[in-house]
Motif scaffolding. Structure first.
Motif, short mmCIF file in Angstrom:
data_model
loop_
_atom_site.label_atom_id
_atom_site.label_comp_id
_atom_site.label_asym_id
_atom_site.label_seq_id
_atom_site.Cartn_x
_atom_site.Cartn_y
_atom_site.Cartn_z
N ALA A 351 36.47 105.07 54.31
CA ALA A 351 36.60 103.66 54.00
C ALA A 351 36.35 102.80 55.24
CB ALA A 351 37.99 103.37 53.43
N LEU A 352 36.84 103.24 56.40
CA LEU A 352 36.62 102.51 57.64
C LEU A 352 35.12 102.39 57.94
CD1 LEU A 352 37.76 101.23 60.25
CD2 LEU A 352 37.75 103.54 61.25
N ALA A 353 34.40 103.51 57.84
CA ALA A 353 32.96 103.48 58.10
C ALA A 353 32.23 102.58 57.10
CB ALA A 353 32.39 104.89 58.05
N ARG A 354 32.65 102.61 55.85
CA ARG A 354 32.02 101.78 54.83
C ARG A 354 32.24 100.29 55.10
NH1 ARG A 354 28.56 102.98 50.92
NH2 ARG A 354 29.70 101.67 49.43
N CYS A 355 33.43 99.95 55.61
CA CYS A 355 33.72 98.55 55.85
C CYS A 355 33.01 98.00 57.08
CB CYS A 355 35.23 98.35 56.00
SG CYS A 355 36.16 98.57 54.46
N LEU A 356 32.66 98.88 58.02
CA LEU A 356 32.02 98.44 59.25
C LEU A 356 30.52 98.25 59.02
CD1 LEU A 356 34.02 100.73 61.66
CD2 LEU A 356 33.96 98.22 61.78
N GLU A 357 30.19 97.28 58.20
CA GLU A 357 28.79 96.99 57.89
C GLU A 357 28.08 96.41 59.12
OE1 GLU A 357 27.21 97.65 55.20
OE2 GLU A 357 28.80 98.19 53.81
N PRO A 358 26.77 96.65 59.24
CA PRO A 358 26.02 96.09 60.37
C PRO A 358 26.14 94.57 60.40
CG PRO A 358 24.71 97.72 59.19
CD PRO A 358 25.93 97.47 58.36
N ASP A 359 26.30 94.06 61.60
CA ASP A 359 26.29 92.62 61.87
C ASP A 359 27.52 91.87 61.36
OD1 ASP A 359 23.75 92.92 63.07
OD2 ASP A 359 22.80 92.80 61.10
N ILE A 360 28.48 92.58 60.77
CA ILE A 360 29.76 91.96 60.43
C ILE A 360 30.69 92.12 61.63
CG2 ILE A 360 31.80 92.08 58.96
CD1 ILE A 360 30.08 92.95 56.68
N PRO A 361 31.32 91.07 62.10
CA PRO A 361 32.25 91.22 63.23
C PRO A 361 33.29 92.30 62.94
CG PRO A 361 31.88 88.90 62.75
CD PRO A 361 31.23 89.66 61.65
N VAL A 362 33.62 93.05 63.97
CA VAL A 362 34.53 94.18 63.78
C VAL A 362 35.87 93.73 63.22
CG1 VAL A 362 35.84 95.98 64.98
CG2 VAL A 362 33.43 95.64 65.51
N ALA A 363 36.41 92.64 63.74
CA ALA A 363 37.71 92.17 63.25
C ALA A 363 37.67 91.86 61.76
CB ALA A 363 38.15 90.94 64.04
N GLU A 364 36.57 91.27 61.30
CA GLU A 364 36.43 90.97 59.87
C GLU A 364 36.31 92.27 59.06
OE1 GLU A 364 33.16 88.88 56.88
OE2 GLU A 364 33.28 88.23 58.98
N ALA A 365 35.55 93.22 59.58
CA ALA A 365 35.39 94.49 58.89
C ALA A 365 36.73 95.23 58.79
CB ALA A 365 34.36 95.36 59.61
N LEU A 366 37.51 95.15 59.86
CA LEU A 366 38.80 95.84 59.85
C LEU A 366 39.79 95.16 58.91
CD1 LEU A 366 39.44 97.04 63.51
CD2 LEU A 366 38.20 98.13 61.65
N ALA A 367 39.69 93.87 58.76
CA ALA A 367 40.52 93.19 57.77
C ALA A 367 40.19 93.69 56.37
CB ALA A 367 40.32 91.68 57.85
N ASN A 368 38.91 93.95 56.11
CA ASN A 368 38.51 94.52 54.82
C ASN A 368 39.04 95.94 54.66
OD1 ASN A 368 37.10 92.16 54.23
ND2 ASN A 368 35.16 92.95 55.02
N TYR A 369 39.00 96.70 55.74
CA TYR A 369 39.55 98.07 55.71
C TYR A 369 41.05 98.04 55.41
CZ TYR A 369 41.73 102.24 57.70
OH TYR A 369 42.53 103.34 57.91
N ASP A 370 41.76 97.14 56.06
CA ASP A 370 43.20 97.00 55.84
C ASP A 370 43.48 96.73 54.36
OD1 ASP A 370 45.92 96.21 57.56
OD2 ASP A 370 45.75 95.12 55.67
N ALA A 371 42.72 95.81 53.78
CA ALA A 371 42.91 95.48 52.37
C ALA A 371 42.57 96.66 51.46
CB ALA A 371 42.05 94.27 52.00
N ALA A 372 41.59 97.47 51.88
CA ALA A 372 41.14 98.58 51.04
C ALA A 372 42.12 99.74 51.01
CB ALA A 372 39.77 99.08 51.53
N ARG A 373 42.84 99.98 52.12
CA ARG A 373 43.63 101.21 52.22
C ARG A 373 45.14 101.00 52.33
NH1 ARG A 373 41.97 105.32 50.09
NH2 ARG A 373 43.14 106.67 51.48
N LEU A 374 45.59 99.78 52.52
CA LEU A 374 47.02 99.55 52.73
C LEU A 374 47.85 99.95 51.51
CD1 LEU A 374 48.71 98.40 55.11
CD2 LEU A 374 48.78 96.24 53.88
N VAL A 375 47.42 99.53 50.33
CA VAL A 375 48.18 99.84 49.11
C VAL A 375 48.21 101.34 48.86
CG1 VAL A 375 48.25 99.56 46.60
CG2 VAL A 375 47.78 97.59 48.07
N GLU A 376 47.07 101.99 49.09
CA GLU A 376 47.00 103.44 48.87
C GLU A 376 47.94 104.18 49.82
OE1 GLU A 376 45.27 104.54 46.45
OE2 GLU A 376 43.70 103.08 46.05
#
Length: 430
Positions: A351-376
């Motif tokens: 999920a982390l690798a999937r969220c780290l899309e090219p040209d998306i700032p890392v902090a924004e990508a990690l916020a998406n990762y947090d949302a994707a995996r926190l509940v799980e």
């Protein structure tokens, strides 16, 4: 091959390898399962990756058996690694027995039980050896908004666009960025061991070896199942029988005592097998003679070495902090009853690798990762607590408190399996 989406769930085909517009650098702290999954996924995603492992020696001898799930094979392949052949040992179902060894519950559930070592070695072989660094102990982390710096105990520092904390439940990364998140002791430990199949009797091999077995000695739980041998073989006569005993140890003096070696040194959180004082093993064997069904005494008394794992919960409020992410047991620790430790590590890394899309700032990508995996992650912790509640409360067995709504049949159906997503109370990692 099926694809695994941002939550770690299977969809259709494997991870697409992408090259970002500029090379980005990732530092991964921790070189076990989670770190290797993350390292391999990020490499295939176009990142420059280095893994820093605290220990100097190989980790291959540290694991025993793990529950294999269908998705594990997909994750190994998606990471660019070779699935061990065989991945594991097939069992025909599950059985629970009473003190006399009589069956009290059974469940037909064909499953493959893998060897930890085989999966670890496969992931390690897929990662460039020159980028896997041993003997590096993290001392601290600094962030400046666009990059992060990992500082090590020898005074060296490494700057990166991303730091991944994959260093287990005692995570130095988590301690640096979220010191308020502390492991919570559950009130019991897991004694683990394994015995070569050829050291067991014909009767045991014929009647018990091929089952995922459960029994419930006083205020505890014993589980046994076959796994591949040290050489990875799953052939008859070359397997191992792996067991663990969830065994109550009170917090405070009792736990401190069992974590204290012969020189009086207290080891925080865990202790190496060779440092466990002999009197603790002697007491354990005496309790086994009194409490375990006779057939499980055979592998237990044959074991030459025991691992002692205190059971903890770790529940993070966040798993992303600007340019730093937590994965695997650094993010959440679910009690081993759930049997998803390795699977969750792979899902988090994917999920982390999937969220780290090219040209998306890392902090924004990690916020998406947090949302994707926190509940799980939280759901896996909840599920583990539920399955171990009767041990934590010192009850005779899962049937002792009707309010737990946890009978023997429930235990053998759910343990070692991803929690079913349709259950909103324990939504999971299926």
């Amino acid at each position: 091959m099926r694809r695994i989406d941002g939550r770690g769930n299977q969809k259709g085909q494997t991870l697409t390898v992408r090259t970002p517009t500029k090379s980005r650098k990732a530092v991964i702290i921790g070189g076990s399962m989670a770190g290797l999954f993350a390292g391999n996924f990020l490499l295939r995603h176009g990142w420059q990756v280095d893994i820093y492992e605290r220990t100097h020696d190989s980790l291959a001898s540290r694991g025993l058996g793990i529950a294999s799930h269908g998705e594990l094979q997909e994750l190994i392949l998606a990471a660019g690694a070779t699935v061990p052949d065989p991945l594991g040992v097939n069992v025909i179902g599950r059985s629970a027995v009473d003190k006399l060894g009589e069956t009290i519950a059974s469940y037909d559930y064909p499953q493959q039980l893998a060897g930890w070592n085989g999966v670890y070695r496969s992931l390690l072989a897929a990662f460039p050896a020159e980028r896997y660094h041993r003997g590096w102990e993290l001392a601290g982390i600094e962030q400046n908004g666009t990059t992060a710096i990992a500082r090590f105990s020898d005074g060296q520092a490494v700057e990166a666009d991303l730091i991944v904390g994959a260093d287990g439940f005692r995570s130095a990364v988590r301690a640096a960025i979220a010191p308020g998140i502390q492991p919570r002791y559950a009130g019991y430990v897991a004694w683990r061991g394994a015995v070569d199949e050829n050291e067991l009797s014909d009767v045991f091999r014929a009647e018990t070896m091929d089952l995922f077995s459960f029994c419930f000695p006083k205020a505890g739980e014993f589980i046994g199942y076959p796994v591949p041998g040290d050489d990875g073989s799953a052939g008859l006569g070359r397997r191992r029988y792996n067991f663990l005993w969830y065994y109550p140890i009170s917090p405070g003096m009792a736990l401190t005592d069992i974590l204290t070696d012969a020189d009086g040194i207290v080891h925080e959180y865990s202790i190496s097998p060779q440092l466990i004082r002999p009197e603790h093993i002697e007491r354990l064997r005496a309790d086994a003679q009194e409490l375990l069904p006779k057939k499980f005494l055979e592998p237990f008394l044959q074991a030459e070495r025991f691992l002692m794992q205190p059971i903890y919960d770790v529940e993070s409020e966040r798993i992303a902090f600007e340019n730093v992410a937590l994965i695997g047991d650094a993010a959440f620790v679910a009690r081993p009853h759930v049997g998803v430790g390795v699977l969750k590590a792979g899902q988090d890394a994917y999920a982390l690798a999937r969220c780290l899309e090219p040209d998306i700032p890392v902090a924004e990508a990690l916020a998406n990762y947090d949302a994707a995996r926190l509940v799980e992650g939280r759901a896996s912790v909840v599920a583990g607590r539920r399955l171990g509640a009767f041990i934590e409360q010192g009850l005779e067995g899962p049937w002792a408190d009707p309010n737990l709504k946890l009978g023997v049949e429930d235990i053998i159906r759910v343990s070692g399996r991803p929690v079913q997503q349709h259950d909103p109370a324990t939504a999971s990692l299926a």
